[in-house]
Design a protein around this motif. Structure first.
Motif, PDB file in Angstrom:
ATOM      1  N   THR A 139       1.717   4.398  14.330  1.00  0.00           N
ATOM      2  CA  THR A 139       1.008   3.149  14.649  1.00  0.00           C
ATOM      3  C   THR A 139       0.000   2.790  13.562  1.00  0.00           C
ATOM      4  OG1 THR A 139      -0.465   4.490  15.982  1.00  0.00           O
ATOM      5  CG2 THR A 139       1.171   3.196  17.160  1.00  0.00           C
ATOM      6  N   TRP A 140      -0.414   3.800  12.815  1.00  0.00           N
ATOM      7  CA  TRP A 140      -1.375   3.518  11.737  1.00  0.00           C
ATOM      8  C   TRP A 140      -0.670   3.430  10.382  1.00  0.00           C
ATOM      9  CZ3 TRP A 140      -6.435   6.768  12.814  1.00  0.00           C
ATOM     10  CH2 TRP A 140      -6.993   6.291  14.019  1.00  0.00           C
ATOM     11  N   GLY A 141       0.638   3.251  10.424  1.00  0.00           N
ATOM     12  CA  GLY A 141       1.363   2.997   9.188  1.00  0.00           C
ATOM     13  C   GLY A 141       1.858   4.217   8.453  1.00  0.00           C
ATOM     14  N   GLY A 142       1.582   5.403   8.989  1.00  0.00           N
ATOM     15  CA  GLY A 142       2.073   6.620   8.338  1.00  0.00           C
ATOM     16  C   GLY A 142       1.719   6.686   6.867  1.00  0.00           C
ATOM     17  N   ASP A 143       2.761   6.992   6.054  1.00  0.00           N
ATOM     18  CA  ASP A 143       2.552   7.118   4.611  1.00  0.00           C
ATOM     19  C   ASP A 143       2.144   5.815   3.941  1.00  0.00           C
ATOM     20  OD1 ASP A 143       3.173   9.786   4.489  1.00  0.00           O
ATOM     21  OD2 ASP A 143       5.338   9.405   4.332  1.00  0.00           O
ATOM     22  N   ASP A 144       2.534   4.692   4.563  1.00  0.00           N
ATOM     23  CA  ASP A 144       2.283   3.410   3.904  1.00  0.00           C
ATOM     24  C   ASP A 144       0.857   2.917   4.084  1.00  0.00           C
ATOM     25  OD1 ASP A 144       4.945   3.390   3.203  1.00  0.00           O
ATOM     26  OD2 ASP A 144       5.534   2.411   5.086  1.00  0.00           O
ATOM     27  N   GLY A 145       0.159   3.491   5.026  1.00  0.00           N
ATOM     28  CA  GLY A 145      -1.198   3.031   5.291  1.00  0.00           C
ATOM     29  C   GLY A 145      -1.199   1.815   6.194  1.00  0.00           C
ATOM     30  N   LEU A 146      -2.377   1.386   6.525  1.00  0.00           N
ATOM     31  CA  LEU A 146      -2.544   0.294   7.476  1.00  0.00           C
ATOM     32  C   LEU A 146      -3.106  -0.918   6.748  1.00  0.00           C
ATOM     33  CD1 LEU A 146      -2.229  -0.275  10.499  1.00  0.00           C
ATOM     34  CD2 LEU A 146      -4.558   0.545  10.817  1.00  0.00           C
ATOM     35  N   PRO A 147      -2.286  -2.003   6.646  1.00  0.00           N
ATOM     36  CA  PRO A 147      -2.770  -3.176   5.907  1.00  0.00           C
ATOM     37  C   PRO A 147      -3.912  -3.871   6.641  1.00  0.00           C
ATOM     38  CG  PRO A 147      -0.406  -3.309   6.370  1.00  0.00           C
ATOM     39  CD  PRO A 147      -0.939  -2.199   7.182  1.00  0.00           C
ATOM     40  N   LEU A 148      -4.804  -4.421   5.850  1.00  0.00           N
ATOM     41  CA  LEU A 148      -5.889  -5.231   6.406  1.00  0.00           C
ATOM     42  C   LEU A 148      -5.518  -6.664   6.052  1.00  0.00           C
ATOM     43  CD1 LEU A 148      -8.787  -4.672   7.677  1.00  0.00           C
ATOM     44  CD2 LEU A 148      -9.645  -5.149   5.402  1.00  0.00           C
ATOM     45  N   LEU A 149      -5.113  -7.440   7.076  1.00  0.00           N
ATOM     46  CA  LEU A 149      -4.510  -8.739   6.756  1.00  0.00           C
ATOM     47  C   LEU A 149      -5.504  -9.691   6.101  1.00  0.00           C
ATOM     48  CD1 LEU A 149      -2.100  -9.042   9.765  1.00  0.00           C
ATOM     49  CD2 LEU A 149      -1.649  -8.296   7.406  1.00  0.00           C
ATOM     50  N   GLN A 150      -6.747  -9.598   6.525  1.00  0.00           N
ATOM     51  CA  GLN A 150      -7.741 -10.425   5.828  1.00  0.00           C
ATOM     52  C   GLN A 150      -9.069  -9.670   5.755  1.00  0.00           C
ATOM     53  OE1 GLN A 150      -8.416 -13.923   8.154  1.00  0.00           O
ATOM     54  NE2 GLN A 150      -9.301 -12.782   9.836  1.00  0.00           N
ATOM     55  N   ARG A 151      -9.854 -10.057   4.773  1.00  0.00           N
ATOM     56  CA  ARG A 151     -11.137  -9.387   4.616  1.00  0.00           C
ATOM     57  C   ARG A 151     -12.041  -9.691   5.794  1.00  0.00           C
ATOM     58  NH1 ARG A 151     -12.215  -9.889  -1.927  1.00  0.00           N
ATOM     59  NH2 ARG A 151     -10.776  -8.215  -2.461  1.00  0.00           N
ATOM     60  N   SER A 152     -12.967  -8.790   6.044  1.00  0.00           N
ATOM     61  CA  SER A 152     -13.883  -8.961   7.170  1.00  0.00           C
ATOM     62  C   SER A 152     -14.664 -10.271   7.032  1.00  0.00           C
ATOM     63  CB  SER A 152     -14.883  -7.799   7.210  1.00  0.00           C
ATOM     64  OG  SER A 152     -14.206  -6.572   7.268  1.00  0.00           O
ATOM     65  N   ALA A 153     -15.035 -10.816   8.177  1.00  0.00           N
ATOM     66  CA  ALA A 153     -15.842 -12.040   8.178  1.00  0.00           C
ATOM     67  C   ALA A 153     -17.315 -11.662   8.128  1.00  0.00           C
ATOM     68  CB  ALA A 153     -15.548 -12.851   9.431  1.00  0.00           C
ATOM     69  N   PHE A 154     -18.030 -12.248   7.181  1.00  0.00           N
ATOM     70  CA  PHE A 154     -19.408 -11.831   6.948  1.00  0.00           C
ATOM     71  C   PHE A 154     -20.295 -13.060   7.048  1.00  0.00           C
ATOM     72  CE2 PHE A 154     -22.871 -10.047   4.300  1.00  0.00           C
ATOM     73  CZ  PHE A 154     -22.971  -8.807   4.858  1.00  0.00           C
ATOM     74  N   GLY A 155     -20.611 -13.455   8.285  1.00  0.00           N
ATOM     75  CA  GLY A 155     -21.433 -14.644   8.501  1.00  0.00           C
ATOM     76  C   GLY A 155     -20.777 -15.848   7.846  1.00  0.00           C
ATOM     77  N   SER A 156     -21.556 -16.614   7.112  1.00  0.00           N
ATOM     78  CA  SER A 156     -21.006 -17.815   6.478  1.00  0.00           C
ATOM     79  C   SER A 156     -20.442 -17.503   5.089  1.00  0.00           C
ATOM     80  CB  SER A 156     -22.108 -18.880   6.364  1.00  0.00           C
ATOM     81  OG  SER A 156     -23.178 -18.358   5.608  1.00  0.00           O
ATOM     82  N   LEU A 157     -20.569 -16.238   4.645  1.00  0.00           N
ATOM     83  CA  LEU A 157     -20.044 -15.885   3.325  1.00  0.00           C
ATOM     84  C   LEU A 157     -18.532 -15.711   3.387  1.00  0.00           C
ATOM     85  CD1 LEU A 157     -22.659 -13.285   2.063  1.00  0.00           C
ATOM     86  CD2 LEU A 157     -22.475 -15.709   1.489  1.00  0.00           C
ATOM     87  N   ASP A 158     -17.868 -16.209   2.374  1.00  0.00           N
ATOM     88  CA  ASP A 158     -16.410 -16.089   2.314  1.00  0.00           C
ATOM     89  C   ASP A 158     -16.031 -14.904   1.432  1.00  0.00           C
ATOM     90  OD1 ASP A 158     -13.710 -16.377   2.277  1.00  0.00           O
ATOM     91  OD2 ASP A 158     -13.705 -18.086   0.895  1.00  0.00           O
TER      92      ASP A 158
END
Ligand code: ATP
Ligand code: MG
Lengths: 317, 256
Positions: A139-158
């Protein structure tokens, strides 16, 4: 002049370096090499991870060979949270730091009962257990790792903007270094540095050595978790490589080259190592031989690392 | 024997063996509050082992140790220090890569229990003027004021011995365990150390392990003799000097 970390011209130099780093994205834009902004973020994140290990090894004298476990735990924490819909950096990054801290308390509480080579081996063993556990989880992607589809949201900063992300990383690193500098000169900092010098004597002076070491170890683990959270964002992936023992080894090499037990040792080492890699890997795949020679030279002739050579490290005799 | 006296330390039948070797074999002694109690005995008698057991550096294999009303069993070393039991080492054990002042400051800091204590992460230590002031005062007491900013590792042997005592003293103990403080010192330095211990004896109870009989008979209020891991005699210097068994087992020609 003892071997505690010291404050001198170092702080002034740090301010200039910081100004240079702030100007870096504009500089890169000027010469049309914006790709390097993302690379610079990666360097700073590794610098943060190395700094966190330096707190444990360089200040606390605990030669941990399992630091990757905390680094990777932070990365996976952010990726797993993102999968379940938690994308706010305000939640995910402290959570990653906290998870790594708890893991470090557990590992430390057991490992710190041993000394020397046994400590090195038991921390390595714990980290490898975490590595194999995570890799085995499909479930955590095994050898391939776990993709992070988008960067974390940090207030109004992109944070999707590489320059913005870079500035956030830089701010965090600067803050952590400032904290570390304060800690190094605080009562706590002097206690852990004295434990590094003579553990038995500290116990005989009435210090609960184990507790101090555990707090130091866990603080280092927590900061590694924060670095891991940033790394997952930078790479867009929580990779099992972050948990691998080689990662622990790389962080160790960084602080040895940069300066064991000096506030900026981790930063100096990470920058040197990654910039050299970037510069030489194109020219020859054997660049690591050069790295080996550099490591040898530092260990033989500059035991306080590059930072030590510039008087940025612990005091010389 | 010692009923009615104010016992600070009571060692009852303590044994310690390393494999088959009994370093301590049912050793008993008691230290009265306020006295200088000398522990003498031939090389290998178990004196250092007893200091290790009392300070918590080594677990014992049997017997009881009561200090100031507390059973010390299973208490870690640092807790014993907090209770008021401090030791010096026969083999100098200091922070050689720290300055002399930092050595003592670290010892003073160990008993500071004000806000944040030693888990204070923020305030720069250089502002801890109370600790630094006290450290300077201790250095003056052991005649090391001029050396405050030198690295401890650069001191002469005698100076390091003085620092060793200062570290133990800085924890403000009720009982000071001194393991051969004069070891390896020249006559002048020894004389100064005897003077220091005489002075300290007015503030703190001392258990003194020492080979130098002149110093022992000058300093001690009471003496215990340890031979082969067992205390064979305890008493006033006169009684010990006159004890036939002690003379045979240990003192021999030295006092004859
Ligand atoms: N760690 C150890 N392992 C094995 N044997 C030990 C150990 N420590 C001490 N011994 C033995 O225990 C006995 C007592 O040693 P101890 O150091 O206590 O003697 P001492 O009275 O302090 O002698 P000295 O006057 O030479 O300092 C000796 O026979 C010694 O060899
Ligand atoms: Mg001895």
């Amino acid at each position: 002049m003892g071997l505690y970390a010291t404050t001198t011209r170092r702080r002034i130099a740090a301010v200039f370096v910081l100004l240079g780093l702030i100007a870096l994205p504009w500089g890169m834009r000027l010469i049309g090499q914006e790709f390097y902004v993302s690379f610079a973020s990666r360097v700073l994140i590794m610098a943060l991870a190395a700094t966190s290990l330096n707190l444990v090894i360089g200040f606390g004298g605990m030669v941990s060979f399992g630091h990757a476990a905390f680094f990777g735990a932070g990365a996976y924490c952010v990726a797993v949270l993102a999968e379940s819909g938690v994308t706010s950096a305000w939640l995910a990054w402290p959570a990653a730091t906290g998870v790594a801290a708890v893991l470090a308390v557990l590992v430390g509480a057991i490992s710190l009962r041993t000394r020397g080579v046994y400590f090195i081996m038991i921390t390595l063993a714990f980290a490898q257990m975490v590595f194999y556990l995570v890799v085995s989880l499909k479930t955590w992607g095994g050898d391939d790792g776990l993709p992070l589809l988008q960067r974390s949201a940090f207030g109004s900063l992109d944070l999707k903007d590489d320059s913005t992300f870079y500035f956030v990383v830089l701010a965090i690193l600067a803050f952590v270094l400032f904290m570390l500098d304060r800690i190094a000169h605080s009562r706590f900092g002097r206690v852990i540095q004295s434990i590094r010098e003579n553990e038995v004597r500290m116990e005989a002076l009435g210090y609960p050595v184990f507790s101090f070491k555990l707090v130091c170890f866990s603080l280092g683990g927590a900061l590694a978790g924060l670095a891991g959270a940033l790394m997952a964002n930078q790479a867009g992936l929580a990779s099992p490589n972050l948990l691998h023992w080689m990662q622990s080894g790389i962080l160790m090499v960084m602080i040895v080259i940069g300066g064991v037990g000096s506030v900026f040792g981790g930063v100096v080492g990470a920058v040197l190592l990654l910039v050299c890699e970037e510069a030489f890997v194109e020219i020859t795949p054997h660049w690591q031989i050069g790295l080996g020679l550099l490591l040898l030279a530092v260990v033989l002739w500059a035991p306080l690392g590059i930072a030590g050579l510039f008087g940025w490290g612990r005091n010389r005799e | 024997m010692s009923e009615g006296l104010d016992l600070l330390l009571d060692v009852r039948g303590v044994s310690k063996h390393f494999g088959g070797v009994y370093a301590l074999n049912n050793a008993s002694l008691s230290v009265v509050r306020g006295e200088v109690h000398a522990l003498i005995g031939p090389n290998g008698a178990g004196k250092t082992t007893l200091i290790h057991v009392l300070s918590g550096a080594l677990p014992c294999n049997g017997g009881r140790v009561v200090f100031d009303g507390n059973d010390l069993e299973r208490r870690p070393m640092h807790e014993r220090v907090t209770l008021g039991l401090a030791r010096s080492y026969q083999i100098t054990n200091i922070f050689t890569r720290l300055t002399v002042l930092d050595n003592v400051a670290m010892a003073v800091q160990s008993r500071v229990r004000d806000w944040g204590s030693s888990f204070s992460f923020w305030k720069p230590f250089s502002l801890d003027s109370a600790i630094i002031g006290e450290a300077h005062a201790l250095l003056a007491q052991v005649s090391l004021s001029g050396m405050a900013n030198r690295l401890a590792g650069q001191l002469s042997h005698g100076e390091q011995r003085s620092l060793e005592v200062a570290l133990a003293l800085a924890t403000k103990p009720k009982l000071l365990l001194l393991d051969e403080p004069m070891a390896g010192m020249g006559p002048e330095e020894s004389e100064r150390m005897v003077g220091l211990i005489e002075h300290l004896a007015q503030q703190v109870t001392i258990l003194l392990v020492e080979h130098d009989m002149d110093a022992v008979f000058r300093l001690a209020d009471r003496i215990s003799v340890l031979v082969g891991g067992t205390v064979i005699a305890s008493g006033s210097p006169e009684a010990i000097r006159g004890d036939a068994e002690v003379r045979r087992a240990y003192l021999g020609d030295e006092v004859a």
